[in-house]
Design a protein around this motif. Sequence first.
Motif, short mmCIF file in Angstrom:
data_model
loop_
_atom_site.label_atom_id
_atom_site.label_comp_id
_atom_site.label_asym_id
_atom_site.label_seq_id
_atom_site.Cartn_x
_atom_site.Cartn_y
_atom_site.Cartn_z
N VAL A 261 55.76 19.60 40.17
CA VAL A 261 54.43 19.46 40.77
C VAL A 261 54.19 20.62 41.72
O VAL A 261 55.09 21.02 42.47
N ALA A 262 52.98 21.17 41.71
CA ALA A 262 52.62 22.27 42.60
C ALA A 262 51.17 22.14 43.02
O ALA A 262 50.35 21.55 42.32
N GLY A 263 50.85 22.73 44.17
CA GLY A 263 49.47 22.75 44.64
C GLY A 263 49.15 21.64 45.61
O GLY A 263 50.02 21.11 46.29
N ASP A 264 47.87 21.26 45.65
CA ASP A 264 47.38 20.32 46.66
C ASP A 264 48.05 18.95 46.60
O ASP A 264 48.05 18.23 47.61
N ALA A 265 48.60 18.58 45.47
CA ALA A 265 49.24 17.27 45.35
C ALA A 265 50.49 17.15 46.20
O ALA A 265 50.98 16.04 46.44
N THR A 266 51.01 18.29 46.69
CA THR A 266 52.28 18.27 47.42
C THR A 266 52.15 18.60 48.90
O THR A 266 53.15 18.54 49.62
N THR A 267 50.95 18.97 49.37
CA THR A 267 50.86 19.48 50.74
C THR A 267 49.47 19.29 51.33
O THR A 267 48.47 19.36 50.61
N LEU A 269 48.26 21.51 53.30
CA LEU A 269 47.77 22.87 53.43
C LEU A 269 47.06 23.22 52.12
O LEU A 269 47.68 23.68 51.16
N GLN A 270 45.74 23.03 52.10
CA GLN A 270 45.00 23.09 50.84
C GLN A 270 43.90 24.15 50.89
O GLN A 270 43.02 24.10 51.74
N ALA A 271 43.98 25.10 49.98
CA ALA A 271 42.96 26.13 49.79
C ALA A 271 43.23 26.75 48.44
O ALA A 271 44.36 26.69 47.92
N ALA A 272 42.21 27.36 47.84
CA ALA A 272 42.36 27.91 46.50
C ALA A 272 43.49 28.94 46.44
O ALA A 272 44.30 28.93 45.51
N ALA A 275 46.90 27.23 46.70
CA ALA A 275 47.25 26.55 45.44
C ALA A 275 47.66 27.57 44.39
O ALA A 275 48.62 27.34 43.64
N SER A 276 46.95 28.69 44.31
CA SER A 276 47.30 29.72 43.35
C SER A 276 48.71 30.25 43.60
O SER A 276 49.51 30.43 42.68
N SER A 277 49.03 30.50 44.86
CA SER A 277 50.37 30.95 45.22
C SER A 277 51.43 29.91 44.86
O SER A 277 52.49 30.24 44.31
N ALA A 278 51.13 28.64 45.14
CA ALA A 278 52.07 27.57 44.82
C ALA A 278 52.31 27.46 43.32
O ALA A 278 53.44 27.21 42.87
N GLY A 279 51.25 27.65 42.53
CA GLY A 279 51.40 27.61 41.07
C GLY A 279 52.29 28.73 40.58
O GLY A 279 53.14 28.53 39.70
#
Length: 309
Positions: A261-267, A269-272, A275-279
């Motif tokens: 799992v990556a992106g907003d579902a895990t944190t 700290l949410q911004a496009a 999320a792109s970096s997390a992906g």
Amino acid sequence: MNQDVVIVGGGPAGLSAALTLGRGRKQVLLCDGGAPRNAAADQIHNFVTRDGTPPREFRRMAREQLGAYPSVSLRDAAVVDVAREGELLRVRTDDGAEHLTRRVLLTVGVVDEVPDIPGARGLWGHSIAQCPYCHGWEVRGLPWGVLAPSARLAEWALLLTGWTDDLIVFSEGADLPPDVVARLSQARVRVEPRRIRRLLGETQLEAVELEDGARLARRMLFMHPRQRPAPLVERLGLALDEQGFVRVDDQKQSSMAGVHVAGDATTPLQAAIVASSAGMMAAALLNHALTVEAALKGGPSTRPGSARP
């Protein structure tokens, strides 16, 4: 098996992950159910080189660029189930298709529970937002409000004074600690204890009407609404942390083996761009694990796009 990774979710995290895995010569299927979390937003901001880009255009450009990688395919369908099948995972989509894959990467975000305040839903994403870095510049210096029924959110309101000198904290009847109220007063931030009856304005906030009928002119309202996991996360029963986000290990793997799992579902700290970096990071971890796994089993098989141009 027909996939190395199935990515669930076609927002910034999923698209970035698909690009990274495609460049890593992995067979990838990205499934996009077509209901982006930021659908109400007019533009993406604070994303270098893409500042001001409409979300729909961002996705179009990303999909177009993924077309350069023959091992990456897209499917406009929502994933409704993931089940273990031996060493593989079987992914089922709402159009009846099934896919076997070595790993699944969920980039499904979260569900925002917009407060049940009359007028709020129509203003969501336009005059109601969560992140001043994403939405503050365009309304800088105008009258703002922040919904802050807790000490933590009232303290967070001090950050917003970087964008406006006209700020009201709506505490919704909550008794804020005296020290927090004192800090707000020192920063010339007004605390309004009366509850909000409704928000006035269609796509642009005009005023906040209070429980006694008084109206306070405001142009922007910030809030941190409650968030709940996406339906697929709940359906799979993935373990959550104390804040309600999906719990992952250092490889971004959830409590279900093979499901990352990556992106907003895990944190929170949410911004496009976050999320792109997390992906990208989750995809790099997956690519490393899958590549080593294949190498130790005798080497990767020939895949589309594996030959050099």
